[in-house]
Write a protein that holds these residues in place. Structure first.
Motif, PDB file in Angstrom:
ATOM      1  N   ARG A 279      24.047   2.488-126.896  1.00 21.29           N
ATOM      2  CA  ARG A 279      23.009   2.641-126.148  1.00 21.29           C
ATOM      3  C   ARG A 279      23.355   3.330-124.662  1.00 21.29           C
ATOM      4  O   ARG A 279      24.450   2.781-124.172  1.00 21.29           O
ATOM      5  CB  ARG A 279      22.417   1.129-125.614  1.00 21.29           C
ATOM      6  CG  ARG A 279      21.490   1.380-124.843  1.00 21.29           C
ATOM      7  CD  ARG A 279      20.559  -0.240-124.617  1.00 21.29           C
ATOM      8  NE  ARG A 279      21.772  -1.207-124.388  1.00 21.29           N
ATOM      9  CZ  ARG A 279      21.755  -1.799-123.264  1.00 21.29           C
ATOM     10  NH1 ARG A 279      20.828  -1.596-122.187  1.00 21.29           N
ATOM     11  NH2 ARG A 279      22.671  -2.739-122.900  1.00 21.29           N
ATOM     12  N   PRO A 280      22.678   4.505-124.440  1.00 21.76           N
ATOM     13  CA  PRO A 280      23.196   5.266-123.374  1.00 21.76           C
ATOM     14  C   PRO A 280      22.858   4.264-121.890  1.00 21.76           C
ATOM     15  O   PRO A 280      21.681   3.573-121.815  1.00 21.76           O
ATOM     16  CB  PRO A 280      22.286   6.395-123.065  1.00 21.76           C
ATOM     17  CG  PRO A 280      21.423   6.236-124.113  1.00 21.76           C
ATOM     18  CD  PRO A 280      21.745   5.175-125.030  1.00 21.76           C
ATOM     19  N   VAL A 281      23.568   4.257-120.981  1.00 24.06           N
ATOM     20  CA  VAL A 281      23.178   3.271-119.984  1.00 24.06           C
ATOM     21  C   VAL A 281      22.656   4.275-118.739  1.00 24.06           C
ATOM     22  O   VAL A 281      23.163   5.156-118.494  1.00 24.06           O
ATOM     23  CB  VAL A 281      24.681   2.498-119.415  1.00 24.06           C
ATOM     24  CG1 VAL A 281      24.329   1.867-118.200  1.00 24.06           C
ATOM     25  CG2 VAL A 281      25.088   1.826-120.485  1.00 24.06           C
ATOM     26  N   ASN A 282      21.576   3.661-117.916  1.00 25.12           N
ATOM     27  CA  ASN A 282      21.234   4.189-116.906  1.00 25.12           C
ATOM     28  C   ASN A 282      20.705   5.678-117.377  1.00 25.12           C
ATOM     29  O   ASN A 282      20.575   6.522-116.406  1.00 25.12           O
ATOM     30  CB  ASN A 282      22.096   4.197-115.637  1.00 25.12           C
ATOM     31  CG  ASN A 282      22.146   3.209-114.945  1.00 25.12           C
ATOM     32  OD1 ASN A 282      21.221   2.327-114.793  1.00 25.12           O
ATOM     33  ND2 ASN A 282      23.257   2.730-114.135  1.00 25.12           N
ATOM     34  N   VAL A 283      20.114   5.798-118.439  1.00 30.40           N
ATOM     35  CA  VAL A 283      19.219   6.809-118.947  1.00 30.40           C
ATOM     36  C   VAL A 283      17.852   6.419-119.015  1.00 30.40           C
ATOM     37  O   VAL A 283      17.524   5.526-119.466  1.00 30.40           O
ATOM     38  CB  VAL A 283      19.907   7.439-120.102  1.00 30.40           C
ATOM     39  CG1 VAL A 283      18.832   8.643-120.830  1.00 30.40           C
ATOM     40  CG2 VAL A 283      21.248   7.926-120.092  1.00 30.40           C
ATOM     41  N   SER A 284      17.009   7.541-118.596  1.00 27.95           N
ATOM     42  CA  SER A 284      15.415   7.147-118.366  1.00 27.95           C
ATOM     43  C   SER A 284      14.873   7.285-119.959  1.00 27.95           C
ATOM     44  O   SER A 284      15.343   8.071-120.641  1.00 27.95           O
ATOM     45  CB  SER A 284      14.711   8.283-117.315  1.00 27.95           C
ATOM     46  OG  SER A 284      14.854   9.406-117.973  1.00 27.95           O
ATOM     47  N   GLY A 285      14.060   6.468-120.114  1.00 28.87           N
ATOM     48  CA  GLY A 285      13.616   6.537-121.634  1.00 28.87           C
ATOM     49  C   GLY A 285      14.091   5.219-122.645  1.00 28.87           C
ATOM     50  O   GLY A 285      13.290   5.266-123.530  1.00 28.87           O
ATOM     51  N   SER A 286      15.357   4.947-122.243  1.00 29.78           N
ATOM     52  CA  SER A 286      15.704   3.986-123.150  1.00 29.78           C
ATOM     53  C   SER A 286      15.615   2.505-122.645  1.00 29.78           C
ATOM     54  O   SER A 286      15.915   2.238-121.615  1.00 29.78           O
ATOM     55  CB  SER A 286      17.169   4.045-123.311  1.00 29.78           C
ATOM     56  OG  SER A 286      17.790   2.750-123.674  1.00 29.78           O
ATOM     57  N   VAL A 287      14.831   1.534-123.588  1.00 30.20           N
ATOM     58  CA  VAL A 287      14.735   0.322-123.281  1.00 30.20           C
ATOM     59  C   VAL A 287      15.158  -0.615-124.312  1.00 30.20           C
ATOM     60  O   VAL A 287      15.030  -0.450-125.569  1.00 30.20           O
ATOM     61  CB  VAL A 287      13.078   0.106-122.733  1.00 30.20           C
ATOM     62  CG1 VAL A 287      12.638  -1.222-122.587  1.00 30.20           C
ATOM     63  CG2 VAL A 287      12.649   0.876-121.719  1.00 30.20           C
TER      64      VAL A 287
END
Ligand code: TYD
Ligand code: MG
Length: 449
Positions: A279-287
């Motif tokens: 999981r990319p951290v602090n990337v918009s669109g990822s929840v």
């Protein structure tokens, strides 16, 4: 066995019966729908043995006797081992791991299992078994495509389990159609079912999901067999998900997560960790969403990409999540929360090739779309779950506690959940900082401010 004289062809769409095969059904006009089946012989007289009514309390439960497949995850999906005399269909794309998992299970059964291969040679099976490190096990291999012969061997051997790989390559002499035709597949499965019920031997059937039309695929067997397991995931990935879509002897939607290794399928101990690993951290669109698969809580990553449309009609697409549902949530966001999406393309993806059907993912859909649109990341230790109604209200979902526990186990800190769930939780917060929300406004506020 002599070929039955009276075979008929029945239209799969309207049920029309014809004495010979036709390309087009004269009744409903559909093409390619006639499948061969055996005409039940007319009884000369009424049967001499009738069923008699029995008190329910006197009947012995069929789900009593189970045997372990030796694979914990597989046993769990089946509802605690395979039920004696039951028929389990294992479906999936070619190359996904059906033969592998069944060979592994066969090697760990309490007695010798009969592994029938109608599509690979004994040498190929031996090579696979060597690779799996189980070639010294008690498995008996039979390469044969005649179902009558297979059943005769199975009767004399009385194995711990019978595995037929695959249903599309065996044929019964009762029908004249080629192996893999609807009639053959269905009649063969019915015969295996009768074998299982009369002998008590559990039967595993492999069914390939065929790309070009599902006609003679595992679908036509779903109502015949007791349990249907499907492999999900892509061949390109190392992990595989096995899902129970039907189970007469256990709960459905139970999933097992496996990893394809050099030595076969290995059980994944902590799937939530696996699905969130990259999981990319602090990337918009990822929840992160807390979902339930059967009785198991599973944390998944949901990704959204919202970008300005370049065409006059904006595009929407979703992978691993119901498209209609996504459309509904986008409409609610637009109308109730003033989130303007009309001139944007929206793409959604459940990471890892998982398919999730429950509405508890609604809040995560909403969060990821808003996050991508506003280019504002959701904090990495935050997760969410909850159903959204048409007027924008957030509704409580089941198993809230199990979801929270799983999230806390893998180190998440903050939860945004339906207020209805929070009110019932009392003191069981699992050390999390929980915000209860009653509508999408509050949800967006809690997630982004
Ligand atoms: P297989 O079980 O033959 O698929 P199916 O019966 O569903 O068609 O699996 C084949 C794939 O799995 C093949 O691409 C090779 C891979 N594989 C491994 O990576 N490790 C192994 O130990 C085995 C036996 C197969
Ligand atoms: Mg195979």
């Amino acid at each position: 066995m002599a070929r039955a004289e009276k075979n008929v062809y029945r239209c799969q769409a309207c049920g029309h019966k014809s004495p010979k095969w036709l390309g087009r059904c004269p009744e409903c006009g559909e093409w390619n729908t006639l499948a061969e089946e055996r005409e039940a012989p007319k009884r000369a007289s009424a049967p001499s043995v009738f069923s008699v009514p029995e008190p329910l309390s006197k009947i012995h439960s069929a789900a009593g006797g189970r045997t372990s497949t030796g694979m914990g995850e597989l046993d769990r999906i089946l509802g605690g081992g395979v039920v004696m005399g039951s028929v389990v269909l294992v479906g999936g794309d070619p190359g996904i791991g059906k033969s592998t998992i069944l060979l592994q299970a066969a090697s760990k059964m309490p007695g010798p299992a009969l592994y029938v291969s109608a599509e690979e040679s004994a040498e190929q099976i031996k090579a696979r078994a060597e690779r799996l490190g189980i070639d010294e096990g008690p498995i008996v291999v039979l390469t044969e495509i005649s179902l009558e012969h297979i059943l005769a061997e199975a009767r004399s051997l009385n194995p711990a389990a019978l595995i037929v790989d695959s249903i599309q390559t065996v044929y019964t002499e009762d029908l004249s159609g080629a192996p893999g035709s609807v009639g053959q597949v269905r009649e063969s499965a019915a015969k295996l079912m009768r074998f299982a019920k009369t002998t008590g031997v559990p039967v595993f059937i492999v069914g390939h999901v065929t790309k070009e039309g599902m006609i003679a695929g595992p679908r036509v067997l779903e109502h015949i067999v007791d349990t249907v397991l499907y492999f999900e995931g892509h061949k390109g990935q190392t992990f595989r998900i096995l899902r129970a879509v039907k189970n007469r002897f256990g709960s459905t939607n139970e999933i097992g997560v496996f990893e394809m290794t050099d030595a076969g399928l290995a059980e994944v101990e902590n799937p939530s960790e696996l699905f969130l690993a990259e999981r990319p951290v602090n990337v918009s669109g990822s929840v992160v969403a807390a979902s339930m698969e059967g009785t198991r809580p599973l944390l998944v990553e949901l990704q959204a990409l919202v970008s300005p449309s370049t065409y006059s009609v904006s595009r929407r697409s979703s992978l691993g999540i119901d498209f209609q549902r996504v459309g509904m949530i986008l409409a609610v966001l637009e109308k109730v929360a003033g989130v303007h999406l009309a001139a944007t393309d929206v793409f959604l993806n459940v990471v890892g090739g998982l398919k999730i059907e429950e509405p508890a993912l609604d809040l995560a859909v909403c969060a990821s779309v808003v996050s991508s649109l506003r280019e504002k990341p959701v904090p990495p230790e935050t997760f969410t779950f909850g159903e959204i109604g048409l007027s924008g209200e957030v509704r409580a979902v089941n198993h809230a506690e199990a979801r929270l526990k799983e999230a806390s186990k893998i180190g998440l800190k903050k939860a945004v959940i339906p207020r209805g769930n929070l009110e019932k939780l009392k003191s069981k917060a699992c050390g999390l900082e929980i915000t209860g929300v009653k509508d999408v406004h509050e949800a967006i506020e809690a997630l982004f401010d």
